[in-house]
Design a protein around this motif. Sequence first.
Motif, PDB file in Angstrom:
ATOM      1  N   ALA A 245       0.825  -1.064   0.306  1.00  0.00           N
ATOM      2  CA  ALA A 245      -0.140  -0.153  -0.213  1.00  0.00           C
ATOM      3  C   ALA A 245       1.588   1.310   0.094  1.00  0.00           C
ATOM      4  O   ALA A 245       0.506   2.372  -0.326  1.00  0.00           O
ATOM      5  CB  ALA A 245      -1.400   0.121   1.772  1.00  0.00           C
ATOM      6  N   GLU A 246       1.671   1.185   0.595  1.00  0.00           N
ATOM      7  CA  GLU A 246       2.763   2.214   0.531  1.00  0.00           C
ATOM      8  C   GLU A 246       3.925   2.459  -0.572  1.00  0.00           C
ATOM      9  O   GLU A 246       3.834   3.771  -1.189  1.00  0.00           O
ATOM     10  CB  GLU A 246       4.028   1.907   1.785  1.00  0.00           C
ATOM     11  N   LYS A 247       3.853   1.348  -1.343  1.00  0.00           N
ATOM     12  CA  LYS A 247       4.225   1.523  -2.480  1.00  0.00           C
ATOM     13  C   LYS A 247       3.620   2.133  -3.768  1.00  0.00           C
ATOM     14  O   LYS A 247       4.126   2.415  -4.536  1.00  0.00           O
ATOM     15  CB  LYS A 247       5.228   0.272  -3.602  1.00  0.00           C
ATOM     16  N   ILE A 248       2.603   1.726  -3.504  1.00  0.00           N
ATOM     17  CA  ILE A 248       1.062   2.644  -4.518  1.00  0.00           C
ATOM     18  C   ILE A 248       0.971   3.384  -4.366  1.00  0.00           C
ATOM     19  O   ILE A 248      -0.190   3.976  -4.808  1.00  0.00           O
ATOM     20  CB  ILE A 248       0.583   0.962  -4.267  1.00  0.00           C
ATOM     21  N   HIS A 249       1.432   3.673  -2.746  1.00  0.00           N
ATOM     22  CA  HIS A 249       0.447   5.307  -2.617  1.00  0.00           C
ATOM     23  C   HIS A 249      -0.559   5.334  -2.663  1.00  0.00           C
ATOM     24  O   HIS A 249      -2.049   5.872  -3.227  1.00  0.00           O
ATOM     25  CB  HIS A 249       0.762   6.425  -3.402  1.00  0.00           C
ATOM     26  N   SER A 250      -1.007   4.015  -2.178  1.00  0.00           N
ATOM     27  CA  SER A 250      -2.813   3.785  -1.234  1.00  0.00           C
ATOM     28  C   SER A 250      -2.873   4.776  -0.078  1.00  0.00           C
ATOM     29  O   SER A 250      -2.548   4.728   0.362  1.00  0.00           O
ATOM     30  CB  SER A 250      -2.557   2.227  -1.415  1.00  0.00           C
ATOM     31  N   SER A 251      -4.298   5.280  -0.544  1.00  0.00           N
ATOM     32  CA  SER A 251      -5.576   5.005   1.238  1.00  0.00           C
ATOM     33  C   SER A 251      -6.072   4.488   1.879  1.00  0.00           C
ATOM     34  O   SER A 251      -7.037   4.846   2.719  1.00  0.00           O
ATOM     35  CB  SER A 251      -5.828   6.640   0.378  1.00  0.00           C
TER      36      SER A 251
END
Length: 341
Positions: free
Chosen positions: A312-318
Amino acid sequence: MNKKKKTLQAFLIGIILAMILSYIKLPFYILKPGSATPLEPIIKVDKGSASKGSFSLTTVSFGRASIVSYLLAKFNSYDEMIPVDRVKQPDESDNDYLERQVQMMKSSQDSAVVIAYKKAEKKVTETFDGVYVTFTEKNMPGSKVFKKDDKLVKVNEIKLTSAEQFQNYISSKKAGDRVNITYEREGEKLNSIMKLSPFKEEPERAGIGISLMNKRKVTVSPNVSLNTENIGGPSAGLMMSLEIYDQLKPEDLTKGYKIAGTGTISETGEIGPIGGIAQKIVAADKAGVKIFFAPNEHGKKESNYKQAKLTAEKIHSSIKLVPVDKFDDAVFYLEKLKNAS
């Protein structure tokens, strides 16, 4: 030969070559992000309550690698290549593999129904028929002893009442420990003493390398129907149980949110890890999921939850990631959740 004919010939040769490269299969499967599929159209409880939000299972795209797909996977961050021998036994056909996935889904479905109905204090009865072997992992102790459809009866004189009981018992042991297993094959009772070995991909874990399923008949009231014929494997267990429980209760557990997740579930409510967690986070993010339940594995260093958080951090997910070890953890979180604005 004129230029037009040469161009046409080159085009046809290119098509033929592409078809050949796509047809040749390599000794790998490719795991890709799939989709987030709402469960409400798939699961129906008689006179069940409706919700403003949704519970979705997350899937992965999974198929045999060709030369073309293998090369394309090299350029896609979340395409994962898995050797064939980690998925199927050498003598296991594609149909056998698919049948095993369907059996695992059926067992997971039964567990989801049992835990949801018990939690909702609705009528549920079970007729238990035993614990059966569905798969043996190559180069592990179990592959030298067991065959598909063997029925496990006892482990170290402990009578088995579920696959989860066996798995929990084995997980309490370490590499080098010996276990005495009684089993049945074609009506004959057999016995084997074997030594636990570390798993190649997870050397911190030890076992005998067999997959199991419970065979049982589950009856409930009110009735529930599950149209899961196009879904394989056990990883939708948690989300199926939440959807069933939500329909059984008058309150809206979703609170208006788009909720997804993954994880196996036992009839005691324990949530287990699955494969492809990174691909499922990518799929959930693309589908606009707001909350995602991930198996916590009791805080294990490389847990599904921690892998999901990294992705999630790598794809900048909220996406709001929620770690869960038990069905009750997910229910408790949802009950405390404020309604979507």
